[in-house]
Scaffold this motif. Structure first.
Motif, PDB file in Angstrom:
ATOM      1  N   VAL A 132       0.818  -1.198   0.000  1.00 14.23           N
ATOM      2  CA  VAL A 132       0.000   0.000   0.000  1.00 14.23           C
ATOM      3  C   VAL A 132       0.862   1.263   0.000  1.00 14.23           C
ATOM      4  CG1 VAL A 132      -0.229   0.276   2.504  1.00 14.23           C
ATOM      5  CG2 VAL A 132      -2.095   0.987   1.008  1.00 14.23           C
ATOM      6  N   GLY A 133       2.111   1.165   0.508  1.00 15.47           N
ATOM      7  CA  GLY A 133       3.006   2.312   0.462  1.00 15.47           C
ATOM      8  C   GLY A 133       3.369   2.676  -0.961  1.00 15.47           C
ATOM      9  N   VAL A 134       3.514   1.660  -1.825  1.00 17.16           N
ATOM     10  CA  VAL A 134       3.847   1.898  -3.226  1.00 17.16           C
ATOM     11  C   VAL A 134       2.672   2.511  -3.966  1.00 17.16           C
ATOM     12  CG1 VAL A 134       4.490   0.737  -5.392  1.00 17.16           C
ATOM     13  CG2 VAL A 134       5.538   0.038  -3.229  1.00 17.16           C
ATOM     14  N   MET A 135       1.442   2.244  -3.500  1.00 15.25           N
ATOM     15  CA  MET A 135       0.253   2.771  -4.182  1.00 15.25           C
ATOM     16  C   MET A 135       0.295   4.288  -4.269  1.00 15.25           C
ATOM     17  SD  MET A 135      -3.795   2.291  -3.367  1.00 15.25           S
ATOM     18  CE  MET A 135      -4.990   3.416  -4.107  1.00 15.25           C
ATOM     19  N   ALA A 136       0.792   4.951  -3.236  1.00 14.03           N
ATOM     20  CA  ALA A 136       0.880   6.410  -3.253  1.00 14.03           C
ATOM     21  C   ALA A 136       1.733   6.888  -4.421  1.00 14.03           C
ATOM     22  CB  ALA A 136       1.468   6.910  -1.933  1.00 14.03           C
ATOM     23  N   GLN A 137       2.846   6.195  -4.677  1.00 16.54           N
ATOM     24  CA  GLN A 137       3.711   6.563  -5.785  1.00 16.54           C
ATOM     25  C   GLN A 137       3.043   6.271  -7.127  1.00 16.54           C
ATOM     26  OE1 GLN A 137       7.236   4.296  -4.975  1.00 16.54           O
ATOM     27  NE2 GLN A 137       7.793   5.486  -3.159  1.00 16.54           N
ATOM     28  N   GLN A 138       2.247   5.205  -7.186  1.00 14.17           N
ATOM     29  CA  GLN A 138       1.566   4.861  -8.431  1.00 14.17           C
ATOM     30  C   GLN A 138       0.475   5.859  -8.801  1.00 14.17           C
ATOM     31  OE1 GLN A 138       0.429   0.899  -7.139  1.00 14.17           O
ATOM     32  NE2 GLN A 138       1.953  -0.059  -8.464  1.00 14.17           N
ATOM     33  N   LEU A 139      -0.017   6.608  -7.808  1.00 20.57           N
ATOM     34  CA  LEU A 139      -1.056   7.593  -8.087  1.00 20.57           C
ATOM     35  C   LEU A 139      -0.505   8.833  -8.785  1.00 20.57           C
ATOM     36  CD1 LEU A 139      -3.107   7.527  -4.747  1.00 20.57           C
ATOM     37  CD2 LEU A 139      -3.822   6.623  -6.964  1.00 20.57           C
ATOM     38  N   GLU A 140       0.777   9.111  -8.613  1.00 24.60           N
ATOM     39  CA  GLU A 140       1.349  10.374  -9.113  1.00 24.60           C
ATOM     40  C   GLU A 140       1.180  10.575 -10.614  1.00 24.60           C
ATOM     41  OE1 GLU A 140       5.325  13.137  -8.546  1.00 24.60           O
ATOM     42  OE2 GLU A 140       5.401  11.020  -7.998  1.00 24.60           O
ATOM     43  N   PRO A 141       1.521   9.591 -11.455  1.00 19.06           N
ATOM     44  CA  PRO A 141       1.347   9.824 -12.898  1.00 19.06           C
ATOM     45  C   PRO A 141      -0.121   9.895 -13.331  1.00 19.06           C
ATOM     46  CG  PRO A 141       2.045   7.565 -12.472  1.00 19.06           C
ATOM     47  CD  PRO A 141       2.156   8.305 -11.180  1.00 19.06           C
ATOM     48  N   LEU A 142      -1.026   9.416 -12.479  1.00 17.69           N
ATOM     49  CA  LEU A 142      -2.446   9.408 -12.837  1.00 17.69           C
ATOM     50  C   LEU A 142      -3.152  10.696 -12.443  1.00 17.69           C
ATOM     51  CD1 LEU A 142      -3.179   5.795 -11.566  1.00 17.69           C
ATOM     52  CD2 LEU A 142      -3.013   6.489 -13.958  1.00 17.69           C
ATOM     53  N   ALA A 143      -2.779  11.264 -11.313  1.00 14.72           N
ATOM     54  CA  ALA A 143      -3.496  12.443 -10.812  1.00 14.72           C
ATOM     55  C   ALA A 143      -2.567  13.533 -10.298  1.00 14.72           C
ATOM     56  CB  ALA A 143      -4.449  12.024  -9.694  1.00 14.72           C
ATOM     57  N   GLY A 144      -1.272  13.433 -10.607  1.00 15.78           N
ATOM     58  CA  GLY A 144      -0.348  14.478 -10.202  1.00 15.78           C
ATOM     59  C   GLY A 144       0.233  14.238  -8.823  1.00 15.78           C
ATOM     60  N   PRO A 145       1.243  15.039  -8.457  1.00 18.71           N
ATOM     61  CA  PRO A 145       1.941  14.836  -7.185  1.00 18.71           C
ATOM     62  C   PRO A 145       1.059  15.039  -5.962  1.00 18.71           C
ATOM     63  CG  PRO A 145       2.601  16.915  -8.223  1.00 18.71           C
ATOM     64  CD  PRO A 145       1.802  16.165  -9.237  1.00 18.71           C
ATOM     65  N   TRP A 146      -0.001  15.865  -6.075  1.00 16.34           N
ATOM     66  CA  TRP A 146      -0.860  16.096  -4.921  1.00 16.34           C
ATOM     67  C   TRP A 146      -1.526  14.809  -4.458  1.00 16.34           C
ATOM     68  CZ3 TRP A 146      -0.549  19.834  -1.665  1.00 16.34           C
ATOM     69  CH2 TRP A 146      -0.112  21.093  -2.068  1.00 16.34           C
ATOM     70  N   ALA A 147      -1.945  13.980  -5.431  1.00 15.49           N
ATOM     71  CA  ALA A 147      -2.593  12.715  -5.072  1.00 15.49           C
ATOM     72  C   ALA A 147      -1.640  11.822  -4.286  1.00 15.49           C
ATOM     73  CB  ALA A 147      -3.080  11.998  -6.328  1.00 15.49           C
ATOM     74  N   LYS A 148      -0.390  11.784  -4.724  1.00 13.90           N
ATOM     75  CA  LYS A 148       0.625  10.973  -4.043  1.00 13.90           C
ATOM     76  C   LYS A 148       0.822  11.448  -2.607  1.00 13.90           C
ATOM     77  CE  LYS A 148       5.681  10.662  -4.021  1.00 13.90           C
ATOM     78  NZ  LYS A 148       6.905  11.008  -4.765  1.00 13.90           N
ATOM     79  N   TYR A 149       0.979  12.759  -2.441  1.00 14.27           N
ATOM     80  CA  TYR A 149       1.246  13.287  -1.106  1.00 14.27           C
ATOM     81  C   TYR A 149       0.026  13.172  -0.185  1.00 14.27           C
ATOM     82  CZ  TYR A 149       5.563  15.096  -3.083  1.00 14.27           C
ATOM     83  OH  TYR A 149       6.797  15.195  -3.683  1.00 14.27           O
TER      84      TYR A 149
END
Length: 388
Positions: A243-260
């Protein structure tokens, strides 16, 4: 505290995996979980508020014969102790994974820091301070995960359809997991005790009920937001192992804000549960053994301190929090039916609750919820035995 206790990395992991694999199809299980949790937590709160006893104390005093009394106490102490220690390890590992994504500093560094800060917060013995910190972090979680879900852009039609009960493919295990991460056995012990800190007696029951319902609904909405984020972000059938990696996988889909935002939410989920799980374990153990349940008492502190120590050691060892979380859910699945059955029994005892015992309708609804959690427990045992 109720929302803080059940929204942990286990919830984030299960909801994320479910959304990625089955889309919005299992949203209805979260809605059911909210209703089931409200029913059981209301009973637990009523027991604590009216009797001024925790669930552990009530259990110890229910049996005239010493044999079932000793057996039930041993069961609670061992199961709650093991269960909360396992949850604590997953809580600290999960929260540390969120901080690692935010900072770039390894989770093995953040884990002990999180455990020590949670311990320091509990050691203050200031219930109001602990509650305010947890309420603030739950609010942070709600904002982080809900905004994340909005940024991802869910399919509204599919989202609405997800509230129609169905169990697609091999999703039964995950449906069971979603319910099991919301209806948590140790939360019943925590709630029966902490309502005594906040309210003075039966006259406060309406306010207590309103607070219970609100906190559980907020927690359920956070779980839904996590599932919706994963469902909207990934093609159906995507496997998430960390689940920690999921945050990084969100970045290309919705931008860095989603990851953070996801990482912040994961940290908040880990820290709130890393604080409440030891507290619940201490209330259950001290109550069952007849010890003082004052948050400042040495024995009480020794119990929660031991649980936090287990979590810190696990975080130093490292590894994936997913396996630890799965083990904790197994323990919860075995314990929950026993706790739910006893709770139903206790809230029908007029010697304890007088006019505040369960109504017929309350028993019917409580009985139905208990049947579901018994089913969860049986499925868990069969799964452990390799039958399922």
């Amino acid at each position: 505290m109720v929302a803080a206790a059940f929204i942990g990395p286990g919830t984030v992991t299960t909801a994320s995996v479910t959304g990625a694999r089955f889309g919005y199809a299992l949203l209805w299980t979260i809605a059911f979980s909210i209703a089931a949790t409200i029913v059981l937590q209301e009973m637990s709160a009523r027991l604590g508020l009216v009797s001024r006893e925790g669930l552990g104390e009530a259990l110890r005093g229910q049996f005239d014969n010493p044999v079932p009394s000793y057996v039930s106490v041993a069961l609670v102490v061992s199961a709650i102790g093991i269960g909360t220690a396992a949850y604590e390890a997953g809580n600290i590992l999960g929260g540390a994974a969120g901080l690692a994504t935010l900072s770039g500093i390894p989770a093995t560094v953040w884990g002990p820091v999180m455990g020590l800060v949670a311990g320091a917060l509990l050691f203050t013995g200031r219930y109001e301070l602990i509650e305010r910190v947890l309420v603030g972090l739950v609010a942070l979680m709600a904002v982080a995960f809900v905004v994340d879900a909005i940024l991802i852009g869910p399919d509204v039609g599919a989202l609405v359809a997800g509230f129609a009960p169905r169990v697609p493919g091999d999703s039964l295990v995950l449906a069971t997991g979603l319910i099991g991460t919301t209806v948590v056995g140790y939360n019943l012990f925590l709630h029966a005790s902490n309502v005594q800190e906040r309210w003075s007696g039966p006259s406060d029951l309406p306010d207590c009920r309103a607070d219970t319902v609100l906190s559980i609904v907020v927690g359920g909405l956070i779980t839904m937001a996590i599932l919706v984020t994963a469902a909207a972000a990934f093609p159906r059938g995507t496997a998430i192992s960390d689940v920690g990696v999921m945050a990084q996988q969100l970045e290309p889909l919705a931008g860095p804000w989603a990851k953070y935002l996801f990482s912040v939410g994961l940290f908040a989920a880990g820290f709130t549960s890393a604080t409440t799980a030891p507290l619940a374990g201490a209330y259950a153990t001290a109550g069952a053994l007849g010890w003082e349940t004052d948050i400042d008492s040495p024995r009480f502190r020794a119990v929660w301190g031991t649980i936090i120590a287990v979590g810190i050691v696990a975080s130093l060892v490292g590894g994936s929090p997913v396996q630890v979380i799965v083990f904790a859910q197994v323990v919860n699945g075995i314990l929950l039916p026993i706790v739910a059955l006893f709770l139903i029994y206790a809230v029908n005892d007029r010697d304890i609750l007088g006019d505040y015992t369960n109504s017929t309708a309350g028993n019917v609804v409580g009985g139905l919820v208990t049947l579901v959690v018994v089913w969860l427990g049986v499925r868990t045992l069969l799964s452990v035995a390799g039958v399922l």
